[in-house]
Design a protein around this motif. Structure first.
Motif, PDB file in Angstrom:
ATOM      1  N   VAL A  24      32.194  20.840 -14.051  1.00  0.00           N
ATOM      2  CA  VAL A  24      30.867  21.161 -14.586  1.00  0.00           C
ATOM      3  C   VAL A  24      30.177  19.886 -15.062  1.00  0.00           C
ATOM      4  N   ILE A  28      29.721  19.046 -10.272  1.00  0.00           N
ATOM      5  CA  ILE A  28      28.917  20.119  -9.697  1.00  0.00           C
ATOM      6  C   ILE A  28      27.778  19.589  -8.816  1.00  0.00           C
ATOM      7  N   ALA A 139      28.566  30.852 -15.272  1.00  0.00           N
ATOM      8  CA  ALA A 139      28.776  30.123 -14.018  1.00  0.00           C
ATOM      9  C   ALA A 139      27.522  30.105 -13.146  1.00  0.00           C
ATOM     10  N   THR A 142      24.797  27.966 -14.550  1.00  0.00           N
ATOM     11  CA  THR A 142      25.179  26.559 -14.425  1.00  0.00           C
ATOM     12  C   THR A 142      24.894  26.047 -13.022  1.00  0.00           C
ATOM     13  N   LYS A 146      22.119  23.120 -12.515  1.00  0.00           N
ATOM     14  CA  LYS A 146      23.072  22.022 -12.386  1.00  0.00           C
ATOM     15  C   LYS A 146      22.449  20.641 -12.574  1.00  0.00           C
ATOM     16  N   ARG A 152      24.948  21.324 -18.731  1.00  0.00           N
ATOM     17  CA  ARG A 152      26.293  21.048 -18.234  1.00  0.00           C
ATOM     18  C   ARG A 152      27.206  20.541 -19.348  1.00  0.00           C
TER      19      ARG A 152
END
Length: 190
Positions: A24, A28, A139, A142, A146, A152
């Protein structure tokens, strides 16, 4: 026969949460996504296998088989599938959607552990489940955000705090299990 491998499941989850926090935080949006495949695959394989065994055989007493076994299966399949998706350069959105529902399960389990006063440290275990579940629930957002470094970092911090809770729980359990099971003998050998 009594078998208690929740310690293995906990430390495996610690490794998985730390790997996920790293992903993360810095992976990502990285062009080098494949470096997380082995770690996600190992974590997923152990969680999925031990979780399935636990839900099919109920090796420990009571509802711990549900709390730890079923959530481990969900955790494990997410990591195995993420490893496969990264290896094939697939989009992670459907995995994130599944993670949302798996995360909700972990949150419900965490709240219920606190409510029923389960485990030796119900508040700590409950918070561990809740924070781990938040990782799943968040999730998809995120993936969407991103590019937001702040989002993050918050996500990675939540995952690291959950990992620290499970590390404390797991390593203390190893310490206590080695003493507690030191003279234990399987039923056929008694």
């Amino acid at each position: 026969m009594f078998i208690d491998y929740i310690t293995l499941m906990l430390i495996n989850m610690v490794a998985g949460l730390v790997l996920l926090a790293d992903y993360v935080n810095r992976g990502i949006d990285s062009p080098h996504q494949k470096q997380w495949i082995p770690g996600f695959g190992m974590t997923g394989a152990i969680a999925f296998t031990t979780g399935l065994h636990m839900i099919f055989t109920w090796p420990v007493t009571g509802s711990f088989n549900i709390a730890f076994g079923e959530t481990s299966v969900l955790f494990g399949i997410l990591f195995v599938t993420a490893a496969i998706a990264l290896s094939q350069s697939w989009d992670l959105l459907t995995i994130a959607i599944y993670a949302f529902f798996a995360g909700l399960v972990a949150i419900v389990v965490g709240i219920r552990i606190i409510n029923l006063n389960l485990t030796k440290q119900p508040l700590l275990s409950g918070i561990g489940f809740i924070l781990t579940g938040l990782g799943g629930v968040c999730a998809a957002p995120t993936l969407y955000w991103k590019t937001s470094r702040t989002w993050r970092l918050i996500g990675a911090a939540v995952l690291i705090v959950a990992a620290l809770i499970w590390a404390l729980t797991g390593y203390l359990a190893y310490w206590n299990h080695l003493e507690g099971f030191g003279k234990w003998v399987p039923a056929p050998m008694r």
